[in-house]
Design a protein around this motif. Sequence first.
Motif, short mmCIF file in Angstrom:
data_model
loop_
_atom_site.label_atom_id
_atom_site.label_comp_id
_atom_site.label_asym_id
_atom_site.label_seq_id
_atom_site.Cartn_x
_atom_site.Cartn_y
_atom_site.Cartn_z
N SER A 45 -8.19 1.00 11.46
CA SER A 45 -7.06 1.62 11.03
C SER A 45 -7.09 1.67 9.39
N LEU A 46 -7.09 0.47 8.79
CA LEU A 46 -7.05 0.19 7.42
C LEU A 46 -8.25 1.05 6.67
N PRO A 47 -9.34 0.70 7.12
CA PRO A 47 -10.49 1.58 6.58
C PRO A 47 -10.31 2.96 6.74
N PHE A 48 -9.91 3.44 7.50
CA PHE A 48 -9.63 5.00 7.80
C PHE A 48 -8.67 5.23 6.82
N ILE A 49 -7.59 4.53 6.54
CA ILE A 49 -6.29 4.96 5.66
C ILE A 49 -7.11 4.91 4.31
N GLU A 50 -8.09 4.03 3.97
CA GLU A 50 -8.37 3.87 2.61
C GLU A 50 -9.33 4.96 2.35
N LYS A 51 -9.95 5.34 3.46
CA LYS A 51 -10.84 6.67 3.12
C LYS A 51 -10.08 7.79 3.00
N LEU A 52 -8.89 8.25 3.60
CA LEU A 52 -8.01 9.24 3.35
C LEU A 52 -7.53 9.13 1.69
N ARG A 53 -7.26 7.76 1.53
CA ARG A 53 -6.54 7.52 0.20
C ARG A 53 -7.32 8.06 -0.95
N GLN A 54 -8.54 8.24 -0.68
CA GLN A 54 -9.42 8.74 -1.89
C GLN A 54 -9.03 10.12 -2.30
N TYR A 55 -8.24 10.80 -1.28
CA TYR A 55 -7.94 12.32 -1.45
C TYR A 55 -6.54 12.53 -1.72
N LEU A 56 -5.72 11.60 -1.19
CA LEU A 56 -4.18 11.87 -1.06
C LEU A 56 -3.51 10.68 -0.94
N PRO A 57 -2.19 10.11 -1.43
CA PRO A 57 -1.40 9.14 -1.32
C PRO A 57 -1.13 9.11 0.50
N VAL A 58 -1.25 8.21 0.97
CA VAL A 58 -1.11 7.62 2.43
C VAL A 58 -0.23 6.43 2.62
N SER A 59 0.86 6.60 3.25
CA SER A 59 1.57 5.39 3.85
C SER A 59 1.71 5.35 5.42
N PHE A 60 2.06 4.31 6.10
CA PHE A 60 2.12 4.33 7.11
C PHE A 60 3.02 3.10 7.89
N SER A 61 3.33 3.50 9.07
CA SER A 61 4.13 2.36 9.73
C SER A 61 3.45 2.11 11.17
N LEU A 62 3.64 1.04 11.82
CA LEU A 62 2.76 0.51 12.82
C LEU A 62 3.54 1.29 14.09
N GLY A 63 2.59 1.45 15.16
CA GLY A 63 3.01 1.97 16.45
C GLY A 63 2.67 0.52 17.36
N ASN A 64 3.23 0.45 18.69
CA ASN A 64 2.65 -0.57 19.33
C ASN A 64 1.24 -0.90 19.71
N HIS A 65 0.51 0.13 19.48
CA HIS A 65 -0.99 -0.03 19.77
C HIS A 65 -1.67 -0.81 18.47
N ASP A 66 -1.01 -0.35 17.30
CA ASP A 66 -1.45 -0.94 16.04
C ASP A 66 -0.95 -2.50 15.93
N MET A 67 0.01 -2.96 16.72
CA MET A 67 0.27 -4.18 16.86
C MET A 67 -0.66 -5.52 17.40
N LEU A 68 -1.65 -4.81 18.20
CA LEU A 68 -2.65 -5.60 19.04
C LEU A 68 -3.15 -6.67 17.98
N GLY A 69 -3.18 -8.14 18.34
CA GLY A 69 -3.81 -9.05 17.42
C GLY A 69 -3.08 -9.48 16.34
N LEU A 70 -1.81 -8.96 16.25
CA LEU A 70 -1.13 -9.15 14.57
C LEU A 70 0.08 -10.41 15.42
N SER A 71 0.21 -11.26 14.34
CA SER A 71 1.25 -12.10 14.54
C SER A 71 2.75 -11.46 14.43
N GLU A 72 3.71 -12.13 14.66
CA GLU A 72 5.10 -11.49 14.40
C GLU A 72 5.25 -11.13 12.81
N LYS A 73 4.61 -12.20 12.17
CA LYS A 73 4.86 -12.34 10.57
C LYS A 73 4.03 -11.11 10.10
N ASP A 74 2.77 -10.74 10.76
CA ASP A 74 2.14 -9.79 10.13
C ASP A 74 2.88 -8.47 10.46
#
Length: 210
Positions: A45-74
């Motif tokens: 996800s983050l490499p994809f977002i950085e690629k898009l950011r070459q052309y326009l500002p991009v912000s994001f929030s997590l979904g449950n699938h994005d949380m896979l492998g992340l700690s609660e702190k993350d």
Amino acid sequence: MSDLHIDSNAFEEFEYKTLLQVLQDRKIDHLHLVGDISNDLKGTSLPFIEKLRQYLPVSFSLGNHDMLGLSEKDIAAYDFQIETFGKTHLVSLAGWYDYSYAPQMSQKEHLAKKKLYWFDRKLDRTLPDIELTQTILGDLDRVLSDLDGTIIVALHFVPHASFLLQHPYFQAFNGFLGSQGFHDVFKKIRSVMSFSATYIAVMSHARSKV
């Protein structure tokens, strides 16, 4: 924009260029991705977002699938990001669920179904779902109460029961889709525009009767 699932949907160069062309054709000057970008936030996800950011500002929030492998702190580090555009604030968070959209099932039944079928069985959340949702709602209330002007809230989970899927197959999973508690928080705020994967509404404290 939400639920791209760029890994499971085999989102490759053609799809990327098509998305970029659509954004440019519509003169989009800020893109917010409302979760479920992929099952691998750091590697995909983050490499994809950085690629898009070459052309326009991009912000994001997590979904449950994005949380896979992340700690609660993350996960917490990505919640309650605020982008400000003049007098308008974009507040983004993942949200969560408390089974209240499927009251015909007991908490024990929800947990059994989650352990058998639902993607979130793979996540390591530190609190039970109901308690976790209450904590998030309290944090959301405090964040929104401190802001002036127009507020846009972007979250992945559904904040109003009117937008649930009514097909019999999906009804069994409605308990995992969100909480009406988010809408209750919005009603306390003078002017809120909130959107999630399936929810768009403009509300004011004086006029909203929903």
